[in-house]
Enzyme design. Structure first.
Site, PDB file in Angstrom:
ATOM      1  N   GLY A  51      30.958  21.510 -25.686  1.00  9.84           N
ATOM      2  CA  GLY A  51      30.573  21.699 -27.091  1.00  9.84           C
ATOM      3  C   GLY A  51      29.080  21.926 -27.268  1.00  9.84           C
TER       4      GLY A  51
ATOM      5  N   ALA B  95      31.217  17.726 -26.502  1.00 10.63           N
ATOM      6  CA  ALA B  95      31.887  16.869 -27.487  1.00 10.63           C
ATOM      7  C   ALA B  95      32.007  15.487 -26.856  1.00 10.63           C
ATOM      8  CB  ALA B  95      33.253  17.457 -27.810  1.00 10.63           C
TER       9      ALA B  95
ATOM     10  N   GLU C  29      28.577  25.440 -26.701  1.00  4.85           N
ATOM     11  CA  GLU C  29      29.211  26.171 -27.808  1.00  4.85           C
ATOM     12  C   GLU C  29      28.356  26.130 -29.077  1.00  4.85           C
ATOM     13  OE1 GLU C  29      32.797  23.864 -26.838  1.00  4.85           O
ATOM     14  OE2 GLU C  29      33.880  25.726 -27.128  1.00  4.85           O
TER      15      GLU C  29
ATOM     16  N   GLU D 252      35.145  22.048 -19.384  1.00  4.32           N
ATOM     17  CA  GLU D 252      36.284  21.337 -19.985  1.00  4.32           C
ATOM     18  C   GLU D 252      37.506  21.304 -19.075  1.00  4.32           C
ATOM     19  OE1 GLU D 252      34.329  23.505 -21.564  1.00  4.32           O
ATOM     20  OE2 GLU D 252      33.979  22.894 -23.638  1.00  4.32           O
TER      21      GLU D 252
HETATM   22  N1  CAA Z   1      30.777  12.483 -24.093  1.00  6.93           N
HETATM   23  C1  CAA Z   1      30.515  11.151 -24.133  1.00  6.93           C
HETATM   24  N2  CAA Z   1      29.576  10.552 -23.365  1.00  6.93           N
HETATM   25  C2  CAA Z   1      28.896  11.324 -22.509  1.00  6.93           C
HETATM   26  C3  CAA Z   1      29.107  12.705 -22.403  1.00  6.93           C
HETATM   27  C4  CAA Z   1      30.096  13.288 -23.254  1.00  6.93           C
HETATM   28  N3  CAA Z   1      30.363  14.610 -23.262  1.00  6.93           N
HETATM   29  N4  CAA Z   1      28.293  13.200 -21.452  1.00  6.93           N
HETATM   30  C5  CAA Z   1      27.563  12.167 -20.995  1.00  6.93           C
HETATM   31  N5  CAA Z   1      27.929  11.029 -21.635  1.00  6.93           N
HETATM   32  C6  CAA Z   1      27.403   9.678 -21.423  1.00  6.93           C
HETATM   33  C7  CAA Z   1      27.941   9.057 -20.151  1.00  6.93           C
HETATM   34  O1  CAA Z   1      29.238   8.500 -20.356  1.00  6.93           O
HETATM   35  C8  CAA Z   1      26.882   8.018 -19.866  1.00  6.93           C
HETATM   36  O2  CAA Z   1      27.120   6.920 -20.716  1.00  6.93           O
HETATM   37  P1  CAA Z   1      27.058   5.398 -20.112  1.00  6.93           P
HETATM   38  O3  CAA Z   1      25.608   5.222 -19.708  1.00  6.93           O
HETATM   39  O4  CAA Z   1      27.463   4.561 -21.271  1.00  6.93           O
HETATM   40  O5  CAA Z   1      27.992   5.371 -18.955  1.00  6.93           O
HETATM   41  C9  CAA Z   1      25.594   8.692 -20.341  1.00  6.93           C
HETATM   42  O6  CAA Z   1      26.004   9.728 -21.233  1.00  6.93           O
HETATM   43  C10 CAA Z   1      24.804   9.326 -19.199  1.00  6.93           C
HETATM   44  O7  CAA Z   1      25.662  10.207 -18.509  1.00  6.93           O
HETATM   45  P2  CAA Z   1      25.835  10.194 -16.908  1.00  6.93           P
HETATM   46  O8  CAA Z   1      25.631   8.818 -16.391  1.00  6.93           O
HETATM   47  O9  CAA Z   1      27.140  10.859 -16.592  1.00  6.93           O
HETATM   48  O10 CAA Z   1      24.599  11.096 -16.483  1.00  6.93           O
HETATM   49  P3  CAA Z   1      24.464  11.982 -15.163  1.00  6.93           P
HETATM   50  O11 CAA Z   1      23.037  12.430 -15.115  1.00  6.93           O
HETATM   51  O12 CAA Z   1      24.992  11.269 -13.992  1.00  6.93           O
HETATM   52  O13 CAA Z   1      25.409  13.265 -15.413  1.00  6.93           O
HETATM   53  C11 CAA Z   1      26.321  15.083 -16.694  1.00  6.93           C
HETATM   54  C12 CAA Z   1      25.088  14.171 -16.411  1.00  6.93           C
HETATM   55  C13 CAA Z   1      26.604  15.986 -15.492  1.00  6.93           C
HETATM   56  C14 CAA Z   1      25.987  15.946 -17.902  1.00  6.93           C
HETATM   57  C15 CAA Z   1      27.561  14.191 -16.979  1.00  6.93           C
HETATM   58  O14 CAA Z   1      27.224  13.227 -17.963  1.00  6.93           O
HETATM   59  C16 CAA Z   1      28.753  14.952 -17.475  1.00  6.93           C
HETATM   60  O15 CAA Z   1      29.439  15.603 -16.707  1.00  6.93           O
HETATM   61  N6  CAA Z   1      29.044  14.850 -18.805  1.00  6.93           N
HETATM   62  C17 CAA Z   1      30.233  15.439 -19.395  1.00  6.93           C
HETATM   63  C18 CAA Z   1      30.095  16.953 -19.515  1.00  6.93           C
HETATM   64  C19 CAA Z   1      31.355  17.539 -20.100  1.00  6.93           C
HETATM   65  O16 CAA Z   1      32.416  17.464 -19.524  1.00  6.93           O
HETATM   66  N7  CAA Z   1      31.248  18.146 -21.283  1.00  6.93           N
HETATM   67  C20 CAA Z   1      32.381  18.732 -21.968  1.00  6.93           C
HETATM   68  C21 CAA Z   1      32.969  17.742 -22.934  1.00  6.93           C
HETATM   69  S1  CAA Z   1      34.506  18.297 -23.651  1.00  6.93           S
HETATM   70  C22 CAA Z   1      34.045  19.370 -24.867  1.00  6.93           C
HETATM   71  O17 CAA Z   1      32.891  19.592 -25.121  1.00  6.93           O
HETATM   72  C23 CAA Z   1      35.192  19.992 -25.624  1.00  6.93           C
HETATM   73  C24 CAA Z   1      34.787  21.167 -26.443  1.00  6.93           C
HETATM   74  O18 CAA Z   1      34.713  22.257 -25.978  1.00  6.93           O
HETATM   75  C25 CAA Z   1      34.499  21.028 -27.851  1.00  6.93           C
END
Ligand code: CAA
Length: 260
Positions: free
Chosen positions: A111, A66, A114, A134
């Protein structure tokens, strides 16, 4: 409708949907949700379309979760008041009776994992990564992950994954029962489209009933589940396609499905 965050193509009887926010690793914001609901609604309503494939644009992600930037400032009253996330879970499971496949081409986190688990099954590239991280954001899965992951991989692995936030590689995900098959990244889309075309070539009422029967195993006990299966069998016994399928077998020819 013109879409901004997804792409939709029809390949004969197969609808291909790509989540298309590669710069944000296909993070799932409200616009993606609305557009996916629209696209899957059209797929469900279109008699020429028999199976769908959902994948992510770009090589890096199916969906990295998400959209954290959308959720970061959202207060409790809005999450609770809007019943945020509820449309994800209700729409893609109950409302879509036709089969669809998640082709996971990279990160399927939070998400993203999911939504993949809402599909009828997951095909994964050898570059895929699955996880429910999360906890690292101070929350927990919000679109059914704690439940579906536990059903798919069992308590021990689901608990370890949600409590540590660690990611699973596709081979582990396949061994654990989350993924139907792992294929080389370069072949994933073709393989998913071919698999979907095979499903699309089946009698459509039987495809729906088979999907419904397997899904019933998640909701019903064994005895009720078997009764439900038998009722579905009885229903299909009244279709033209059952008559055609059996007759074609006996006459040693290919069947021709009417969808009735
Ligand atoms: N939401 C918003 N933006 C996201 C995102 C997310 N879930 N995941 C990645 N992005 C964005 C980053 O902010 C970044 O944007 P900018 O270039 O503007 O800074 C871009 O995508 C590239 O991401 P990274 O620079 O972080 O890429 P990376 O290769 O270094 O890392 C990754 C990749 C490990 C997937 C890392 O992006 C990450 O940890 N993302 C979040 C994963 C996460 O926590 N997901 C769960 C979200 S909460 C949820 O989903 C709730 C639910 O159950 C419904």
């Amino acid at each position: 409708m013109t879409f901004e965050t997804i792409q939709v193509e029809q390949h004969d009887a197969v609808t291909l949907v790509r989540i298309n926010r590669p710069k944000a690793l296909n993070a799932l914001n409200s616009q993606v949700l609305e557009e996916l609901i629209e696209a899957f609604g059209s797929f469900e309503a279109d008699d020429t379309q028999r199976c769908a494939v959902l994948t992510g644009a770009g090589e890096k992600a199916f969906a990295a979760g998400a959209d954290i930037k959308e959720m970061a400032e959202k207060p409790l009253a809005e999450f609770y008041g809007e019943n945020f996330f509820s449309r994800w879970t209700s729409h893609f499971t109950r409302a879509i009776r036709k089969p669809w496949i998640a082709a996971v081409n990279g990160f399927a986190l939070g998400g993203g994992c999911e939504v993949a688990m809402m599909a009828d099954f997951i095909l994964a590239s050898d570059t895929a990564k699955f996880g429910q991280p999360e906890i690292k954001l101070g929350v927990l899965p919000g679109m059914g992950g704690s439940q579906r992951l536990t059903h798919a991989v069992g308590k021990a692995k689901a608990m370890e994954l949600v409590l540590t936030g660690r990611l699973m590689d596709p081979e582990e995900a396949e061994r654990a029962g989350l993924v139907a098959r792992v294929v080389p990244a370069a072949d994933l889309l073709n393989d998913a489209l071919k698999t979907a075309a095979t499903i699309a070539s089946m009698p459509p009422l039987a495809a729906m009933a088979n999907k419904e029967a397997v899904n019933a195993a998640f909701e019903l006990g064994l005895d009720m589940g078997i009764q439900h299966e038998r009722r579905l069998f009885n229903v299909l016994s009244g279709t033209e396609d059952k008559r055609e399928g059996m007759q074609a077998f006996i006459e040693k020819r290919d069947p021709s499905w009417s969808g009735r």
